[in-house]
Write a protein that holds these residues in place. Structure first.
Motif, PDB file in Angstrom:
ATOM      1  N   VAL A   1       0.841  -1.201   0.000  1.00 40.82           N
ATOM      2  CA  VAL A   1       0.000   0.000   0.000  1.00 40.82           C
ATOM      3  C   VAL A   1       0.879   1.255   0.000  1.00 40.82           C
ATOM      4  N   GLY A   2       2.004   1.197   0.716  1.00 35.84           N
ATOM      5  CA  GLY A   2       2.920   2.339   0.774  1.00 35.84           C
ATOM      6  C   GLY A   2       3.496   2.672  -0.593  1.00 35.84           C
ATOM      7  N   LEU A   3       3.908   1.657  -1.334  1.00 32.24           N
ATOM      8  CA  LEU A   3       4.484   1.896  -2.671  1.00 32.24           C
ATOM      9  C   LEU A   3       3.422   2.414  -3.635  1.00 32.24           C
ATOM     10  N   LEU A   4       2.233   1.858  -3.536  1.00 30.51           N
ATOM     11  CA  LEU A   4       1.136   2.336  -4.371  1.00 30.51           C
ATOM     12  C   LEU A   4       0.841   3.809  -4.049  1.00 30.51           C
ATOM     13  N   THR A   5       0.840   4.095  -2.743  1.00 33.18           N
ATOM     14  CA  THR A   5       0.594   5.466  -2.277  1.00 33.18           C
ATOM     15  C   THR A   5       1.652   6.427  -2.822  1.00 33.18           C
ATOM     16  N   SER A   6       2.909   6.043  -2.674  1.00 34.17           N
ATOM     17  CA  SER A   6       3.967   6.975  -3.075  1.00 34.17           C
ATOM     18  C   SER A   6       3.978   7.182  -4.588  1.00 34.17           C
ATOM     19  N   ALA A   7       3.710   6.110  -5.337  1.00 35.19           N
ATOM     20  CA  ALA A   7       3.663   6.250  -6.793  1.00 35.19           C
ATOM     21  C   ALA A   7       2.511   7.170  -7.204  1.00 35.19           C
ATOM     22  N   THR A   8       1.364   6.967  -6.560  1.00 35.10           N
ATOM     23  CA  THR A   8       0.202   7.804  -6.869  1.00 35.10           C
ATOM     24  C   THR A   8       0.478   9.262  -6.516  1.00 35.10           C
ATOM     25  N   CYS A   9       1.059   9.474  -5.342  1.00 36.95           N
ATOM     26  CA  CYS A   9       1.385  10.834  -4.905  1.00 36.95           C
ATOM     27  C   CYS A   9       2.331  11.515  -5.891  1.00 36.95           C
ATOM     28  N   PHE A  10       3.320  10.747  -6.329  1.00 34.79           N
ATOM     29  CA  PHE A  10       4.319  11.349  -7.218  1.00 34.79           C
ATOM     30  C   PHE A  10       3.676  11.757  -8.542  1.00 34.79           C
ATOM     31  N   VAL A  11       2.937  10.827  -9.117  1.00 37.80           N
ATOM     32  CA  VAL A  11       2.336  11.095 -10.435  1.00 37.80           C
ATOM     33  C   VAL A  11       1.347  12.255 -10.349  1.00 37.80           C
TER      34      VAL A  11
END
Lengths: 248, 311
Positions: free
Chosen positions: A115-125
């Motif tokens: 969930v953390g990696l999904l979160t960070s990728a979403t935040c970045f994009v």
């Protein structure tokens, strides 16, 4: 040990079957992303023209909110066992306590990491899109490191809360301690003791170095994450000892 | 065949001995009633057997092995300790699925035990909406999940309705008839008497009795006969002559302690005394238990006279 997979399966079902834990995990994604995008979209020209402006860091602004949800998830997943003595039944099914603890932490940690990696990728994009012309791509120096680091940071904070929950055996106690400790303490002290010192070794300060393009404290992205890992390891070790040594 | 072996088991909590040098065996094919007042150490003993608490000294094994060394223990041992021990926000079905997963028990079996325990219709409700009786049934369903050869139930009928109590009694008997070792604790005598073959009685953490139910009752009670006649004078004379001590009751009946109907009936017939009523009183487990603990209380209770002397 032959029986690790069934215990992992059981721990996975435990999390899936409690709504509050699923909600806390979803809140990591939603709150981090929402506050990050909001921040990026509302930055003034004054903010963005400052010398130290870091567009990558800006897209992880919501992490301060998201980590509260991560603390909730980690502490609920472990402390839930101690409400109403449910742990009696769990330990009757899995009497090897080391196996029980390892399986639970593995499931909690992997879920938090995913969930953390999904979160960070979403935040970045979304964050970089919201910054418009100031936005950068994943090829920017340090950007990929920040995205991965943000996911790892959320997983480590979750495990930190899980370890403390094994010590304190109460989710409200963990939240009551960890939320002020992580959010307020370094926020307050950070401004007081300018120019580094022990404040930089607090878990959130150290762990968030990995998000910065140009960390200026005593720790670099990797040593900073290392310091957070030590905090987490200490919490998990004390929690594990409590579980292994004490009567259930 | 698997049995529970408890050997010299002792557990101290802060200097107080909750379990004190306990040795007994729970054998397969029988229901062993685990009796004693609240606080006698029954639950502590069960926790020690399940490895939840560590003994101060002594051992408890199941089939010769400590519980913690049994692989996938739910397939071998089923236990109900505390019906409240469950996460209230989970459904009953999820609670059982989680347990089943630890021992790779198929999901089909979850439906089976829910059906058996009579809570299939509530399976998808959250446990916090369950009544105490339903929680007991869920706990029993969990204990039966792995089709175990050893079953331990701590006060299983606590909170059950009359129908549930009859169900648990039948079920416990059936489990023993199938060759399983069954240990059921209770502080209720009549209930224990209704299902147990063997008794292990605790008092203040120590073993007071480990014996068959029949033997226990015979050892600790005396049989008694009640009778009514039209000729009280001759009856008392004849019985006294044979060494009995009939006592007249207020309602016109006589009570003869230490006698059975087989003793009294032929005697009065021989003497030609007309009998209107003759009945043997079956001594109960409760009488036997009270007789045992009365002796024990005298032995262990602080002497009030000594206290007075000190003052």
């Amino acid at each position: 040990m032959s029986s690790f997979a069934p215990v992992l399966h059981s721990e996975w079902l435990k999390i899936r079957s409690v709504r509050s834990q699923c909600l806390a995990l979803a809140a990591v994604l939603v709150s981090t992303t929402a506050f990050s995008v909001l921040m990026c979209a509302t930055l003034s020209a004054e903010d963005t023209s400052e010398a130290g402006f870091d567009p990558v860091r800006a897209s992880f602004f919501g992490l301060n909110f998201g980590q509260i949800a991560a603390i909730c998830f980690g502490s609920l997943a472990v402390a839930g066992e101690y409400r109403n003595g449910a742990v009696l039944v769990s330990l009757t099914a899995v009497p090897r306590r080391g196996l029980f603890y390892t399986a639970k932490l593995t499931v909690v940690g992997l879920l938090a990491l995913a969930v953390g990696l999904l979160t960070s990728a979403t935040c970045f994009v979304l964050g970089q899109a919201a910054l418009g012309d100031l936005g950068v791509g994943i090829g920017e120096p340090g950007a990929l490191r920040s995205v991965v680091g943000c996911g790892v940071y959320l997983a480590l904070i979750t495990l930190f809360a899980a370890g403390l929950a094994a010590v304190l055996r109460s989710a409200p106690a963990v939240m009551g301690f960890l939320i002020p400790f992580l959010l307020m303490l370094s926020f307050v002290l950070g401004d007081v003791s300018e120019g580094g010192g022990w404040v930089d070794f607090l878990p959130d300060r150290a762990g968030q170095q990995i998000l910065l393009q140009n960390p200026d404290g005593p720790l670099n992205p990797w040593t900073g994450t290392g310091v957070l890992v030590l905090w987490v390891a200490a919490a998990l070790w004390v929690g594990g000892r409590r579980l292994m040594r004490r009567d259930a | 065949m698997t049995s529970i072996d408890v050997t010299q088991l002792t557990k101290e909590y802060g200097g107080r001995r909750a379990v004190d040098g306990l040795t007994f065996t729970v054998r397969p094919g029988k229901v062993t009633g685990f009796l004693g007042p609240n606080g006698a150490g029954k639950s502590t003993t069960m926790r020690l057997v399940l490895g939840l608490d560590r003994p101060t000294s002594g051992t408890a094994t199941i089939g010769g092995r400590p519980y913690a060394e049994i692989d996938e223990p739910l397939r071998h041992v089923g236990a109900l300790l505390d019906a409240q021990a469950a996460v209230g926000s989970r459904t009953g079905r999820d609670h059982l699925r989680i347990l089943a997963a630890t021992a790779r028990i198929p999901a089909r079996r979850v439906d089976d035990v829910l059906e058996q325990a009579g809570i299939a219709s509530a399976a998808d409700r959250r446990i916090k909406t369950y009544s105490l009786g339903m929680r007991q049934r869920l706990g029993i369903a969990a204990a039966l999940l792995g089709d175990p050869e050893v079953v331990m139930l701590d006060e299983p009928s606590n909170g059950l309705d009359p129908e549930g109590i009859i169900w648990i009694r039948r079920h416990v008997r059936q489990l023993a008839a199938e060759g399983r070792a069954v240990l059921v604790s209770s502080h209720l005598m009549s209930e224990t008497a209704s299902f147990a073959d063997h008794l292990v009685v605790l008092g203040k953490g120590r073993l007071l009795a480990d014996t068959g139910m029949r033997e226990f009752i015979e050892e600790w009670t005396t049989p008694r006969v009640r009778l009514r006649t039209t000729d009280d004078v001759r009856l008392s004379a004849v019985l006294a002559e044979k060494g009995f001590h009939p006592v007249a009751d207020d309602d016109g009946r006589w009570t003869v302690e230490g006698a059975r109907v087989e003793d009294i009936g032929p005697l009065t017939a021989e003497a030609g005394i007309p009998i209107l009523e003759l009945a043997g009183e079956e001594p109960s487990l409760e009488h036997a238990y009270l007789a045992l603990t009365a002796g024990e209380a005298e032995y262990t209770a602080p002497r009030p006279t000594a206290a007075v002397q000190e003052v």
